[in-house]
Design a protein around this motif. Structure first.
Motif: not given
Length: 695
Positions: A501-503, A518-525, A564-571, A575-582
């Motif tokens: 996703p990050e690339q 992917f950031r857009m998807g996380d924002l929209a849901g 949590a979506g394509w990225y991880d987010y702190k409470p 800020n979108a953080l790369a997710s090892e799980q995803v």
């Protein structure tokens, strides 16, 4: 009549008259030059006043002549200003209401300037990716000083005349309510015999240590102007007013102007400028079509979207009632509205008083009976046809005759929704974009039976709500979401083939998008797209999708709202953080479906996503869903974060060249999921004819 000529006593008055803003078109320029020459030939005339009819002195160039031979036909604006500046009798500009662009440049060519309070003064050319090209960068610093002139030219922001009263731009600013023309004629009588005639060009720009100031300005503007070259070249042009003789400065300004006119960025900005103005024009709905009065509104659904839509009405001063089925949901919606207004106040973008006025315009209810007398109701409930049916059947029962029934559906069949009522002529789609109180786009969906007066009313409402209204026909997803689906499909396929996703997001953001898919998807849901795909699997089983997004949703990773979506987010953070799980899930999925992952270039990412938009846009245009290619561009510029300096997907395709776009599409059609790359017939035809979508 493009300019009137009158003589009263010894003063000739030339009144520019080219509604609505007295644009300096060829006919107006010609009449003004003829008027000055007539005044010079009349021995009884001792002074000349130039003013504007109606609601403007002059808004500058006539936009109807942009990019046409008339813009360069003599007398040009340069010629008109030279005639004014060379006059042997004093010329006084009587400025009121609007004095912008070429209008201000004309005024600066006059010997004297008198203004009424509240006149908006500006050189806004930078907003079209150009700079003032008729002496504005050389004359304005000579009357306002280097710093103030530079700020006005680089920003393009209007300044009220009374704020400039202490400068040498004006010789007089009249009292509020005074007769400007009478004041200008009286002033002309006072200066008729004054010689030599004062000329702005003869003044010097005096600024101590101007080199340091100009270098500071270059550094600041460069950091803020992003991909647009015009702001920095504005600095260079203004610098010439200090470092060069006047005529050399004029020549330098012209060179920079011509350089910018040919730039891709300016062409894109000018395209967007005209696209926005034509978007509200519908061929079979005349400008004089009667509209329905909208003095009150209602919104069904108090979720994020419903609350945002309600704020639009309140911001426009229209009382709005928010309807929900449960008190808890209603309270939450009303609280969201108050929180949004309070946040805007904290940011300094709204006064507390104005915020309270807006909040007071929003009421809540649990009863359909309480919204029965609203002039318009907007449904903003869950994107499910059964839910929509229940709402519209209720609205049909309770709403007063003549009320507009609008749906905020983003994909569903509006004609089917209209069929749930006995008044389909009153039903229209008003697709707001999230966050609805911020996003500028309003997709106006015209059903088969939507009344012309209802469509005209929706277009008028979009302006009142300060939205860019774009008309769409009925199809699955309308203009914006139908195209974004193809964009998203390609993004999913890229994950299967080798991307993370990050690339993909980084490549699209470097291209200029506000955010990648992917950031857009996380924002929209991500659950919204999941619901649409589930419907697609039933309705269109032959259309393929990557399963990565479904796997993501099965993990409950719906985006920022779940942390949590394509990225991880702190409470509490976005800020979108790369997710090892995803990322591990994506790599495993490629292995599970037998796809060998490969290195994918950023160029391929951009081409596949953007050309997917273009190809689907061509189908939409050919089917008549969109009225014109520029409407599609406006949808993407104002609703989907497409880079403004690229002018929208269809304009960008024209810039690249449709044969080149077609070659790339045909190349991708030979790869994996080639069925997604069948070229649109319109694209094939236009490429073969050497034409563009916006020809």
């Amino acid at each position: 009549m493009s300019a009137a000529y009158e003589v009263g006593g010894s003063v000739a008055v030339i009144t520019l008259n080219n509604p609505p803003v007295n644009g300096l078109g060829l006919a107006t320029r010609t009449a003004a030059v003829d008027g000055i020459r007539q005044a010079l030939a009349d021995d009884a005339v001792t002074a000349i006043v130039i003013t504007g009819a109606g609601k403007a002195f002059s808004g500058g160039a006539d936009i109807k002549e942009f990019n046409s031979p008339k813009a360069l036909t003599e007398p040009t604006l340069h010629t008109l200003i030279n005639v004014v500046e060379s006059s042997t009798k004093p010329v006084i500009a009587a400025i009121h209401s609007v004095c912008m662009g070429g209008g201000l440049e004309l005024a600066l060519g006059c010997n004297y300037r008198i203004a009424s309070p509240g006149a908006q003064m500006a050189l806004p050319e930078v907003k079209l990716g150009i700079l003032p090209g008729a002496g504005g960068t050389q004359r304005l610093p000579r009357v306002l000083g280097l710093e103030m002139a530079l700020n006005m030219i680089v920003s393009g922001t209007p300044v009220a005349s009374e704020k400039l009263a202490g400068t040498t731009l004006f010789d007089e600013v009249t009292a509020p309510g005074a007769d400007l023309r009478a004041a200008a004629v009286a002033f002309a009588g006072k200066v008729a015999d004054v010689r030599p005639l004062p000329r702005v060009r003869d003044r010097q720009v005096d600024y101590p240590n101007h080199e340091a100031f100009l270098q500071f300005s270059r550094n600041t503007v460069k950091a803020m102007s992003g991909p647009f070259p015009a702001p920095l070249l504005c600095v260079e042009a203004v610098a010439a007013s200090v470092t060069k003789k006047f005529d050399d400065g004029l020549k330098f300004e012209r060179e920079l102007f011509m350089q910018l006119v040919q730039s891709a960025e300016s062409k894109a900005l000018r395209h967007a400028f005209f696209a926005e103005r034509v978007a509200g024009k519908v061929p079979d709905v005349p400008a004089d079509t009667p509209v329905r009065a909208i003095a009150s509104a209602a919104v069904v659904g108090a979720g994020t979207m419903g609350a945002g839509i309600a704020m639009n009405f309140a911001n426009a001063g229209i009382p709005v009632t928010l309807l929900e089925t449960k008190q808890e949901a209603l309270d939450k919606g009303l609280a969201t509205i108050r929180k949004n207004y309070e946040s805007t106040v904290k940011k300094g973008k709204l006064t507390q008083e104005k915020a309270e006025q807006c909040i007071a315009l929003v009421n809540g209810t649990l009863s359909y009976a309480d919204i029965a007398q609203a002039d318009i109701v907007v449904e903003a409930v869950f994107e499910d046809m059964d839910v929509k049916q229940a709402v519209f059947q209720q609205l049909d029962e309770v709403m007063k005759p003549g009320a507009i029934l609008a749906s905020n559906t983003s994909t569903l069949d509006l004609d089917k929704i209209a069929g749930f009522t006995r008044r389909p002529q009153d039903v229209i789609g008003l697709h707001f974009f999230s966050p609805a109180n911020v996003m500028k786009l309003l997709e106006i969906v015209r059903g088969k039976q939507t009344g012309k007066d209802v469509l005209a009313s929706a277009l008028a409402l979009s302006k009142k709500l300060r939205k860019t209204g774009v008309v769409s026909g009925v199809c699955d997803g309308f203009i914006g979401n139908r195209m974004i689906e193809q964009y998203s499909r390609q993004a999913g396929f890229l994950l299967e083939e080798g991307c993370l996703p990050e690339q993909v997001d980084r490549a699209m953001e470097q291209f200029g998008f506000a955010m990648g898919p992917f950031r857009m998807g996380d924002l929209a849901g991500n659950d919204i797209g999941w619901a649409i795909r589930k419907r697609r699997y039933v309705e269109k089983p032959d259309v393929t999708y990557s399963k990565t997004a479904d796997l993501l949703c099965e993990l409950g990773r719906f985006g920022q709202k779940t942390g949590a979506g394509w990225y991880d987010y702190k409470p509490g953070e976005r800020n979108a953080l790369a997710s090892e799980q995803v990322n591990a899930m994506i790599v495993q999925h490629s292995q599970d479906i037998g796809v060998a992952r490969r290195t994918v270039s950023d160029r391929e990412i951009v081409e596949r996503l953007v050309y997917a938009l273009v190809n689907e846009g061509a189908r939409i245009l050919e089917e008549g869903i969109a009225l014109r290619a520029s409407d599609i561009d406006m949808v993407y510029l104002t609703g989907y974060g497409f880079p403004l300096f690229r002018g929208g997907p269809m304009f960008y395709a024209d810039t690249v060249g449709l044969p080149n776009v077609l070659d790339a599409i045909e190349g991708y059609a030979k790869g994996r999921h080639g069925e997604a790359w069948t070229p649109a017939p319109l694209l094939v035809r236009l490429a073969g004819e050497g034409r563009g979508f916006n020809s």
